[in-house]
Motif scaffolding. Sequence first.
Motif, short mmCIF file in Angstrom:
data_model
loop_
_atom_site.label_atom_id
_atom_site.label_comp_id
_atom_site.label_asym_id
_atom_site.label_seq_id
_atom_site.Cartn_x
_atom_site.Cartn_y
_atom_site.Cartn_z
N CYS A 5 0.96 -1.17 -0.09
CA CYS A 5 0.19 0.13 0.00
C CYS A 5 0.99 1.17 0.17
N LEU A 25 -3.89 -1.54 -2.76
CA LEU A 25 -5.01 -1.82 -1.67
C LEU A 25 -4.35 -2.73 -0.63
N LEU A 34 -6.79 3.87 3.55
CA LEU A 34 -6.66 3.66 2.18
C LEU A 34 -6.21 4.91 1.63
#
Length: 226
Positions: A5, A25, A34
Motif C-alpha cells: 500500500c 490496496l 486507504l
Amino acid sequence: MALVCASQAATAPGELPRRLEVWDLRLGSQVDQLPDEFVDYACGTNGGPPSLPLNGWQDFRRCRPEPSGLREVYVRYDDELEYWAKANDLIGQMEQYSGTKTYGFPIVVSALIDGDGVVSGIRIVSDPRDPTQNRDEAYLLRNFLTSRFGRDGWQCEDSPPADGESPVGGIFVKQRCRKQIDERTSASLATRYLRKPGQSQYDPQSGRETVGLFESTVRFELVRAK
C-alpha cells in the motif's frame, strides 16, 4: 499475504510518475488508511457496473452487505496521468495510463470491506465495456494472475460444456481455481471462454460470421479471513 500500500510519491528527475492501482490496496487496512487517489467511488454490483455513488471509502456502510457480510466498493483509476501523457505526446505512456487495467487488461475493480471498516478482500473482473482491447483475449488474464501468486498450488476444476455451450475457435474454458496464499488469505479464480446456448460463429439465417457472440471473462478474488 500483505499487499503493498503506497501513495504516489514524488518522482525523481527523469522518472515517470506512477498511479495507484488495485494491488496498492492492502488487505487488513482500515478504510481511513486507504489511499484516496482513486475516482468514481460507488457501491459495487458483484463485479459489475457501479451503482450508488459514494464520496469515498468512508461511505462504505451505504452499500448493501453481500451474503459474506462484506460490502463492495467500486473504484476507477484516476485518469489524470493519461491526460498528462496525451498533453506531452508520450505514446507509450498514453497506453500505460489509459483506463482501469491490470497487465494491460481492462478490469472492474472493487474492495471488499467488513462491518468494522477493514479491507478484507479485493475483487477483479474483466471489463467487457472497455473498447481498447479485444474482448476475446480477456480470458488470458488468468495466466498473469496465477503467475503473480505463483504457478504452483492452484487447485483447479474444469467443467465440461453444458447443453448448448460450445468452444470458441476450438478453445473451451470453464474453470474454477483456488489457492491458499497463507494461513488467512485465499485466492479464487474463475475463467470462462465459450459460446453460450444460442450463440454461434455463423448466423443460421444469413450464414455470415457473427461478431461478439461469445463469453470471455475472468473473475478473481483475494480474501483475508479474520
